[in-house]
Scaffold this active site. Structure first.
Site, PDB file in Angstrom:
ATOM      1  N   ASP A  29      -4.395  27.169  57.407  1.00  0.00           N
ATOM      2  CA  ASP A  29      -4.728  26.094  58.354  1.00  0.00           C
ATOM      3  C   ASP A  29      -4.008  26.287  59.684  1.00  0.00           C
ATOM      4  O   ASP A  29      -3.214  27.220  59.840  1.00  0.00           O
ATOM      5  CB  ASP A  29      -4.398  24.720  57.734  1.00  0.00           C
ATOM      6  N   ASP A  98     -13.503  32.529  68.630  1.00  0.00           N
ATOM      7  CA  ASP A  98     -14.729  33.140  68.141  1.00  0.00           C
ATOM      8  C   ASP A  98     -15.882  32.246  68.584  1.00  0.00           C
ATOM      9  O   ASP A  98     -15.845  31.026  68.397  1.00  0.00           O
ATOM     10  CB  ASP A  98     -14.690  33.209  66.608  1.00  0.00           C
ATOM     11  N   ASP A 199     -19.790  36.439  68.506  1.00  0.00           N
ATOM     12  CA  ASP A 199     -20.394  36.857  67.248  1.00  0.00           C
ATOM     13  C   ASP A 199     -21.827  37.358  67.455  1.00  0.00           C
ATOM     14  O   ASP A 199     -22.630  36.684  68.111  1.00  0.00           O
ATOM     15  CB  ASP A 199     -20.408  35.628  66.320  1.00  0.00           C
ATOM     16  N   GLU A 255     -19.503  41.204  69.943  1.00  0.00           N
ATOM     17  CA  GLU A 255     -19.764  41.949  68.712  1.00  0.00           C
ATOM     18  C   GLU A 255     -21.200  42.449  68.793  1.00  0.00           C
ATOM     19  O   GLU A 255     -22.130  41.655  68.801  1.00  0.00           O
ATOM     20  CB  GLU A 255     -19.574  41.052  67.485  1.00  0.00           C
ATOM     21  N   HIS A 328     -12.471  41.269  59.612  1.00  0.00           N
ATOM     22  CA  HIS A 328     -12.743  40.451  58.423  1.00  0.00           C
ATOM     23  C   HIS A 328     -14.060  40.822  57.741  1.00  0.00           C
ATOM     24  O   HIS A 328     -14.400  40.239  56.714  1.00  0.00           O
ATOM     25  CB  HIS A 328     -12.765  38.978  58.830  1.00  0.00           C
ATOM     26  N   ASP A 329     -14.829  41.732  58.322  1.00  0.00           N
ATOM     27  CA  ASP A 329     -16.103  42.141  57.725  1.00  0.00           C
ATOM     28  C   ASP A 329     -16.031  43.529  57.088  1.00  0.00           C
ATOM     29  O   ASP A 329     -17.037  44.030  56.587  1.00  0.00           O
ATOM     30  CB  ASP A 329     -17.201  42.192  58.802  1.00  0.00           C
TER      31      ASP A 329
HETATM   32  C1  NOJ Z   1     -20.527  38.564  62.200  1.00  0.00           C
HETATM   33  C2  NOJ Z   1     -19.278  37.967  61.648  1.00  0.00           C
HETATM   34  O1  NOJ Z   1     -18.197  38.796  61.965  1.00  0.00           O
HETATM   35  C3  NOJ Z   1     -19.485  37.794  60.172  1.00  0.00           C
HETATM   36  O2  NOJ Z   1     -18.309  37.461  59.475  1.00  0.00           O
HETATM   37  C4  NOJ Z   1     -20.561  36.764  59.968  1.00  0.00           C
HETATM   38  O3  NOJ Z   1     -20.880  36.688  58.599  1.00  0.00           O
HETATM   39  C5  NOJ Z   1     -21.830  37.099  60.745  1.00  0.00           C
HETATM   40  N1  NOJ Z   1     -21.573  37.597  62.053  1.00  0.00           N
HETATM   41  C6  NOJ Z   1     -22.689  35.891  60.882  1.00  0.00           C
HETATM   42  O4  NOJ Z   1     -22.097  34.990  61.775  1.00  0.00           O
END
Ligand code: NOJ
Length: 556
Positions: A29, A98, A199, A255, A328-329
């Site tokens: 948090d 973000d 994003d 991104e 994180h992806d």
């Molecule tokens: C890219 C983000 O980095 C990812 O975590 C997300 O699932 C997708 N875009 C959809 O927002």
């Protein structure tokens, strides 16, 4: 080359859910982040990219936003946000938010209105189409499996969702949508935030007519050719730049999956009409196979060098690179590109960091990377939380496209949850992340891999990152120098130079788990040359060297 503070910055990414839990509910948090800002300060990064903290029903961990001006209840309140921002600023840390505006949550009031009727004022905020012969309007598959369309009975139409069906795509062709987004961004800027990570921003403009895409392994068509770098994306970003970005001194990164070097020169052109930089994905896609990312392939070093070098040389002076191995992806970089065994975990983490941080561009450190955190040792499907892995497992095994055991292996290796296990702060229960039950299991190696142990140990991964970052701060050549690749055909060594004015440095990285002979080029053999940083105890770089497994050094 023009200088800029965001070129000289190092960004640290926080995934709030997994950073630090202050109230024992098992979920990270804002107060937890506030309490730990000193960690980032100590590391030397000066910008924080904060993954989404907005109100969200959490279908995709906050990337499905239901209120852009509110904070997710589990993370705290807007007052907690303000306190975090204030403390960050007092420590000299900037906050990059973000910005998730390709889509909203289906629980966002705009969508709640939009789905009510065809003549609702918000109908056109989203992309609604009639079905074709009783089926979806086109063959596009969603990034999270299944069709990219969801049928809505009440109005007998389908809405587009490139991600989950709880993430309907906004219609950027509607000027009202753009106005709403820009107003919201200005609201955050007025609050004092310092930038935006945008994003999937390359996907906001779709080709009219939404034609069918080429069919892939899952049986669905790819939306890529008709939704990535679409016809109006640059026009909309230039408008955003005029309406918001140019009014403040921000750091911005888009991104942009599917971005090519030529497209990147438009998104991140040094003329400053759109964004500061983009995240490209070509290096991350190197281990993709026929069934998208689900495989156990290894990245070939010669291919990696080719891609990285292309971006390094072709953007030089025209646009700016972002540098990352993980976020994180992605799975943990160490388990994917290095070696996570006890013997080489720290050594290879330092080598990968050196290879990246000595390049031209703005480096991004993903939380836990600075501690040498590794992939999670999954043993059961119940340990997964991520919608992408869970849906892909279901779809690909049920359709018989991938055997269950193999698919389990693939999601364990490539799944996004690997990067989302909590930060390992110390060796107490749950790695000091929470006193409650963590929302996702903590990697059991927290007992030996944790921040507390590393702060005081001189040769820790944490202290190595600190040194890398401070070298960058002290030496403009690391930020602005021209990059040149040596030994392009070596499958073991990644070697490159950086040159600024009459100065030149050499970066040597051994990607192999074995000794490799290396001959130092004449110009780096002089007595005045020193090793700026390296991951083994080596006093001096000799003319003829045998590099140890995963050894790296920078000769300045
Ligand atoms: C890219 C983000 O980095 C990812 O975590 C997300 O699932 C997708 N875009 C959809 O927002």
């Amino acid at each position: 080359m023009e200088k800029a503070w965001w070129k000289e910055s190092v960004v640290y990414q926080i995934y709030p859910r997994s950073f630090c839990d202050s109230n024992g509910d098992g979920i990270g948090d804002l107060k937890g982040i506030t309490n730990k800002l000193e960690h980032i300060k100590e590391l030397g990064a000066n910008v924080i990219w904060l993954s989404p903290v907005y109100e969200s029903p959490n279908d995709d961990n906050g990337y499905d936003i239901s209120n852009y001006r509110g904070i997710m209840k589990e993370f705290g309140t807007i007052e907690d946000f303000d306190r975090m921002l204030e403390k960050a600023h007092s420590l000299g840390l900037k906050i990059m938010m973000d910005l998730v505006v390709n889509h909203t949550s289906d629980e966002h009031p705009w969508f709640v209105e939009s789905r009510k009727s065809k003549d609702n004022p918000y109908r056109d905020y989203y992309i609604w189409r009639d079905g074709k012969e009783g089926k979806e309007p086109n063959n596009w598959g969603s990034c999270f499996s299944g069709s990219a369309w969801n049928y809505d009975e009440s109005t007998d139409q389908y809405y587009l969702h490139l991600f989950s069906k709880k993430q309907p795509d906004l219609n950027w062709d509607n000027p009202k949508v753009r106005r709403e987004v820009f107003d919201m961004m200005n609201w955050w800027c007025e609050k004092g935030i310092d930038g935006f990570r945008m994003d999937v921003i390359s996907m906001i403009s779709k080709v009219p007519g939404l034609p069918d895409g080429p069919v892939g392994a899952s049986g669905y068509g790819s939306f890529g050719p008709y939704s990535v770098n679409g016809p109006h994306v640059h026009e909309y970003l230039q408008e955003m730049n005029r309406e918001v970005l140019s009014r403040y001194d921000l750091i911005t990164v888009g991104e942009c999956s599917g971005v090519t070097v030529d497209e990147a020169k438009k998104y991140a052109s040094s003329s400053g009409k759109e964004l500061n930089m983009v995240f490209q994905f070509e290096h991350m896609d190197l281990d993709s196979g026929e069934s998208f990312k689900w495989n156990h392939n290894k990245i070939k070093l010669t291919e990696l060098k080719k891609i990285m070098s292309k971006w390094q040389t072709e953007l030089e002076g025209k646009a700016w690179n972002s540098l990352y191995w993980c976020n994180h992806d992605q799975p943990r970089m160490l388990s994917r590109m290095g070696n996570d065994s006890d013997e080489y975990r720290e050594i290879s983490a330092k080598m990968l960091a050196t290879c990246l941080h000595m390049m031209q561009g703005t480096p991004y450190v993903y939380q836990g990377e600075e501690l040498g955190m590794t992939n999670y040792p999954f043993t059961s499907l119940s340990e997964f939380r991520d919608i992408e892995s869970i849906n892909a497992y279901k779809e690909l095994t049920e359709k018989g496209i991938i055997e269950p055991d193999a698919m389990f292996d693939y999601i364990s290796y490539k799944g996004r949850d690997n990067a989302r296990t909590p930060i390992q702060w110390d060796d107490s229960k749950n790695g000091g992340f929470t006193t409650g039950t963590p929302w996702i299991p903590v990697n059991p190696n927290y007992v030996k891999v944790n921040a507390k142990e590393q702060y005081t140990r001189e040769d820790s991964v944490f202290n190595y990152y600190k040194k890398l970052i401070s070298l960058r701060k002290q030496n403009p050549i690391i930020v602005y120098g021209t990059y040149k690749l040596l030994l392009p055909d070596s499958e073991e060594l990644y070697v490159y130079t950086r040159t600024l004015d009459d100065r030149k440095i050499l970066v040597i990285c051994n990607y192999a788990e074995k000794e490799v002979a290396f001959e130092l080029p004449e110009e780096f053999s002089g007595e005045e040359r020193t090793i700026w940083i390296g991951n083994y105890k080596r006093e001096k770089a000799d003319k003829k060297m045998v590099l140890k497994p995963y050894e790296c050094m920078v000769i300045g």
